[in-house]
Design a protein around this motif. Sequence first.
Motif, PDB file in Angstrom:
ATOM      1  N   ARG A   1     -12.621 -18.651  -1.689  1.00  0.00           N
ATOM      2  CA  ARG A   1     -13.130 -18.254  -0.362  1.00  0.00           C
ATOM      3  C   ARG A   1     -14.010 -17.005  -0.413  1.00  0.00           C
ATOM      4  NH1 ARG A   1     -10.187 -16.176   2.986  1.00  0.00           N
ATOM      5  NH2 ARG A   1     -11.406 -16.668   4.849  1.00  0.00           N
ATOM      6  N   LYS A   2     -13.836 -16.166  -1.431  1.00  0.00           N
ATOM      7  CA  LYS A   2     -14.538 -14.894  -1.472  1.00  0.00           C
ATOM      8  C   LYS A   2     -15.669 -14.837  -2.503  1.00  0.00           C
ATOM      9  CE  LYS A   2     -10.984 -11.866   0.436  1.00  0.00           C
ATOM     10  NZ  LYS A   2     -11.809 -11.411   1.561  1.00  0.00           N
ATOM     11  N   LEU A   3     -15.491 -15.433  -3.668  1.00  0.00           N
ATOM     12  CA  LEU A   3     -16.426 -15.252  -4.783  1.00  0.00           C
ATOM     13  C   LEU A   3     -17.286 -16.488  -5.011  1.00  0.00           C
ATOM     14  CD1 LEU A   3     -17.321 -13.326  -7.055  1.00  0.00           C
ATOM     15  CD2 LEU A   3     -15.600 -14.431  -8.517  1.00  0.00           C
ATOM     16  N   THR A   4     -18.613 -16.254  -5.106  1.00  0.00           N
ATOM     17  CA  THR A   4     -19.573 -17.336  -5.307  1.00  0.00           C
ATOM     18  C   THR A   4     -20.542 -16.970  -6.424  1.00  0.00           C
ATOM     19  OG1 THR A   4     -19.495 -17.905  -2.961  1.00  0.00           O
ATOM     20  CG2 THR A   4     -21.360 -18.736  -4.199  1.00  0.00           C
ATOM     21  N   LEU A   5     -20.838 -17.924  -7.283  1.00  0.00           N
ATOM     22  CA  LEU A   5     -21.878 -17.765  -8.299  1.00  0.00           C
ATOM     23  C   LEU A   5     -23.183 -18.302  -7.737  1.00  0.00           C
ATOM     24  CD1 LEU A   5     -22.734 -17.154 -11.255  1.00  0.00           C
ATOM     25  CD2 LEU A   5     -22.104 -19.518 -11.798  1.00  0.00           C
ATOM     26  N   GLU A   6     -24.270 -17.536  -7.870  1.00  0.00           N
ATOM     27  CA  GLU A   6     -25.565 -17.924  -7.314  1.00  0.00           C
ATOM     28  C   GLU A   6     -26.645 -17.868  -8.389  1.00  0.00           C
ATOM     29  OE1 GLU A   6     -25.190 -16.479  -2.692  1.00  0.00           O
ATOM     30  OE2 GLU A   6     -26.019 -15.052  -4.142  1.00  0.00           O
ATOM     31  N   ALA A   7     -27.579 -18.822  -8.357  1.00  0.00           N
ATOM     32  CA  ALA A   7     -28.691 -18.835  -9.300  1.00  0.00           C
ATOM     33  C   ALA A   7     -29.802 -19.723  -8.755  1.00  0.00           C
ATOM     34  CB  ALA A   7     -28.236 -19.341 -10.671  1.00  0.00           C
TER      35      ALA A   7
ATOM     36  N   ALA B   1     -30.174 -14.592 -10.656  1.00  0.00           N
ATOM     37  CA  ALA B   1     -28.781 -15.005 -10.807  1.00  0.00           C
ATOM     38  C   ALA B   1     -27.870 -13.838 -10.443  1.00  0.00           C
ATOM     39  CB  ALA B   1     -28.496 -15.475 -12.232  1.00  0.00           C
ATOM     40  N   GLY B   2     -26.722 -14.154  -9.898  1.00  0.00           N
ATOM     41  CA  GLY B   2     -25.767 -13.119  -9.541  1.00  0.00           C
ATOM     42  C   GLY B   2     -24.556 -13.718  -8.871  1.00  0.00           C
ATOM     43  N   VAL B   3     -23.850 -12.881  -8.136  1.00  0.00           N
ATOM     44  CA  VAL B   3     -22.665 -13.334  -7.414  1.00  0.00           C
ATOM     45  C   VAL B   3     -22.737 -12.833  -5.976  1.00  0.00           C
ATOM     46  CG1 VAL B   3     -21.195 -13.407  -9.468  1.00  0.00           C
ATOM     47  CG2 VAL B   3     -21.309 -11.311  -8.100  1.00  0.00           C
ATOM     48  N   SER B   4     -21.980 -13.469  -5.128  1.00  0.00           N
ATOM     49  CA  SER B   4     -21.812 -13.043  -3.746  1.00  0.00           C
ATOM     50  C   SER B   4     -20.321 -12.901  -3.493  1.00  0.00           C
ATOM     51  CB  SER B   4     -22.435 -14.062  -2.794  1.00  0.00           C
ATOM     52  OG  SER B   4     -22.268 -13.664  -1.451  1.00  0.00           O
TER      53      SER B   4
ATOM     54  N   PRO C   1     -24.634  -8.519  -5.730  1.00  0.00           N
ATOM     55  CA  PRO C   1     -25.366  -8.034  -6.896  1.00  0.00           C
ATOM     56  C   PRO C   1     -26.102  -9.197  -7.577  1.00  0.00           C
ATOM     57  CG  PRO C   1     -23.031  -8.181  -7.389  1.00  0.00           C
ATOM     58  CD  PRO C   1     -23.187  -8.568  -5.947  1.00  0.00           C
ATOM     59  N   ARG C   2     -27.312  -8.915  -8.026  1.00  0.00           N
ATOM     60  CA  ARG C   2     -28.138  -9.989  -8.589  1.00  0.00           C
ATOM     61  C   ARG C   2     -29.141  -9.401  -9.576  1.00  0.00           C
ATOM     62  NH1 ARG C   2     -31.152 -13.681  -4.238  1.00  0.00           N
ATOM     63  NH2 ARG C   2     -28.997 -14.313  -3.779  1.00  0.00           N
ATOM     64  N   VAL C   3     -29.535 -10.194 -10.556  1.00  0.00           N
ATOM     65  CA  VAL C   3     -30.590  -9.786 -11.486  1.00  0.00           C
ATOM     66  C   VAL C   3     -31.742 -10.784 -11.393  1.00  0.00           C
ATOM     67  CG1 VAL C   3     -29.569 -11.044 -13.443  1.00  0.00           C
ATOM     68  CG2 VAL C   3     -31.122  -9.131 -13.868  1.00  0.00           C
TER      69      VAL C   3
END
Length: 195
Positions: free
Chosen positions: A102-108, A146-149, A160-162
């Motif tokens: 519910r809290k942590l997501t991987l994004e790219a 890419a990063g996380v939410s 945070p994202r790079v």
Amino acid sequence: MVQGQEFKFGLKAGANASTIYGDFTEGYQPRIGFQLGGFLLIEVADNFYFQPEVFYSSQGVIFDTDLENTNPDGPPSATDIRTNIQNNYLSVPLIVGFRFNRKLTLEAGPQFGFLFNQVVKVKEEEDITDQLKSSGDFKLDYGLAAGVSYKLTDNLFLQPRVYLGIANNLRDDPFSIGAENRNLSFQFSVGYTFN
């Protein structure tokens, strides 16, 4: 099977530390800038979404130059010159998110940038001695983000994202044939999703 797609709109803002890596970048230091924009979150499945974004991003680099003046009647002295190169982009990431919980997501996803303008400020011994502003002619930059939410509440999140550029910044420079350098940015944003 997805029976319907849910759309949400959100805003995000934050800071970034950006630089340029590759040829002709010796002595470059990260420049602290900011970003501000919005996004559309499209729910595809319970743990999967598509998120196109549009935001203004202030990037660039800083480098110092020490000019040594030799005085035959005395010791050498140094004059410190700091050059601040600010590249202002309209950035368009096309992000895919995968939720672990519910809290942590991987994004790219891929990111495209269109250069609005470039502002070069030269500061000598605490005083700005020169400032040059030029149009970016919407020169295209592109790369991967890419990063996380991480959700703090149902609406508020940290992100945070790079961003790693793929486009060669020197591709149109007739004096830099064969040379390559690219953008690199570390971003930290706070966002809010409207229900």
